[in-house]
Enzyme design. Sequence first.
Site, PDB file in Angstrom:
ATOM      1  N   THR A  67       0.735  -1.212  -0.041  1.00 31.60           N
ATOM      2  CA  THR A  67      -0.005   0.030  -0.072  1.00 31.60           C
ATOM      3  C   THR A  67       0.852   1.403  -0.040  1.00 31.60           C
ATOM      4  O   THR A  67       2.104   1.225  -0.021  1.00 31.60           O
ATOM      5  CB  THR A  67      -0.897   0.002   1.216  1.00 31.60           C
ATOM      6  N   LYS A  71       3.744   1.273  -3.774  1.00 33.72           N
ATOM      7  CA  LYS A  71       3.173   0.633  -4.828  1.00 33.72           C
ATOM      8  C   LYS A  71       4.095   0.590  -6.050  1.00 33.72           C
ATOM      9  O   LYS A  71       4.208  -0.443  -7.079  1.00 33.72           O
ATOM     10  CB  LYS A  71       1.942   1.049  -5.432  1.00 33.72           C
ATOM     11  N   ASN A  92       0.383  -3.649  -6.464  1.00 36.23           N
ATOM     12  CA  ASN A  92      -0.053  -3.622  -5.133  1.00 36.23           C
ATOM     13  C   ASN A  92      -0.125  -5.124  -4.434  1.00 36.23           C
ATOM     14  O   ASN A  92      -0.720  -5.371  -3.427  1.00 36.23           O
ATOM     15  CB  ASN A  92      -1.409  -2.763  -4.853  1.00 36.23           C
ATOM     16  N   GLY A 132      -8.868  12.129 -12.830  1.00 39.44           N
ATOM     17  CA  GLY A 132      -7.649  11.732 -12.146  1.00 39.44           C
ATOM     18  C   GLY A 132      -6.798  10.779 -12.836  1.00 39.44           C
ATOM     19  O   GLY A 132      -7.239   9.731 -13.156  1.00 39.44           O
ATOM     20  N   GLY A 134      -3.639   9.807 -11.813  1.00 41.79           N
ATOM     21  CA  GLY A 134      -2.711   9.094 -10.712  1.00 41.79           C
ATOM     22  C   GLY A 134      -2.739   7.644 -10.835  1.00 41.79           C
ATOM     23  O   GLY A 134      -3.133   6.756 -11.847  1.00 41.79           O
TER      24      GLY A 134
END
Length: 267
Positions: A67, A71, A92, A132, A134
């Site tokens: 986490t 990652k 992950n 987003g 990301g």
Amino acid sequence: MITGRTRLLAIVGDPIDKARSPETFCRLLELNGHDAIMLPVHVAAADLAPVVAGLKAIANLDGIVATMPHKVAAMAFADEVLETGRLVGAVNALRRRPGGRWEADMFDGRGFVAGLRAYAHAAKGRHVALLGAGGAGAAIAVSLCREGIASISVHELDRAKAERLVATLRNAFPSIDARAGAPDLASCDLLVNATPVGMQPGDPLPWALAGLRPGTIVGDVTTKPEVTPFVAAARAQGAATVTGRDMFEGQVRELGAFFGYPLERTA
């Protein structure tokens, strides 16, 4: 009951005290009859390499969940990174394979897709607007493309980041219409907020929902609060929603299968 035969999973993060995975996994592993537990491991970035090396040396440890903020760094600890992880540029989860090799992949996006399926919503053929670009946004975009969506627009304050994600999607999924730009609520039928906007009290909506197309599904990756202002506003317009909790629960089931522990019973 922990015995000498109990198998181990670990989750590494910094911090780790807010992680929900250990309690959720331990409950579901027991409920589904698996003699296994998940251990939380608080490790700073500077100590990640020796800690992961130590974990991998534990013979009864079957997998590691990574986490924040690990990652991207976790990719270096795999002998093989599977397709989604390679496309996203982060993983992950790592699992031990027969012979001692380690495979890694990214499950954030698969969790979102599983959340859609839990409500009998198919991703195939949909026109997606993603807020987003990301890590979570990229993972969701890749997983939705793998499901066969028709198109996707990516809106990100950092335009260069959006363009990089779009370039990755176009290269990997040439049949899908991918572009960078603001969402068109009149044409999209799946709108996803993969930004942190909505986590803090007083946050504005990540995107105004005026003109939302009837039948559009609205998703949000935030788990706390589960019902973000974005989700609440969508529900007020009669839209179906997928919450961050739905995504988390879907991801848990996907990770369980990846590690070899099916989690079919949830209650």
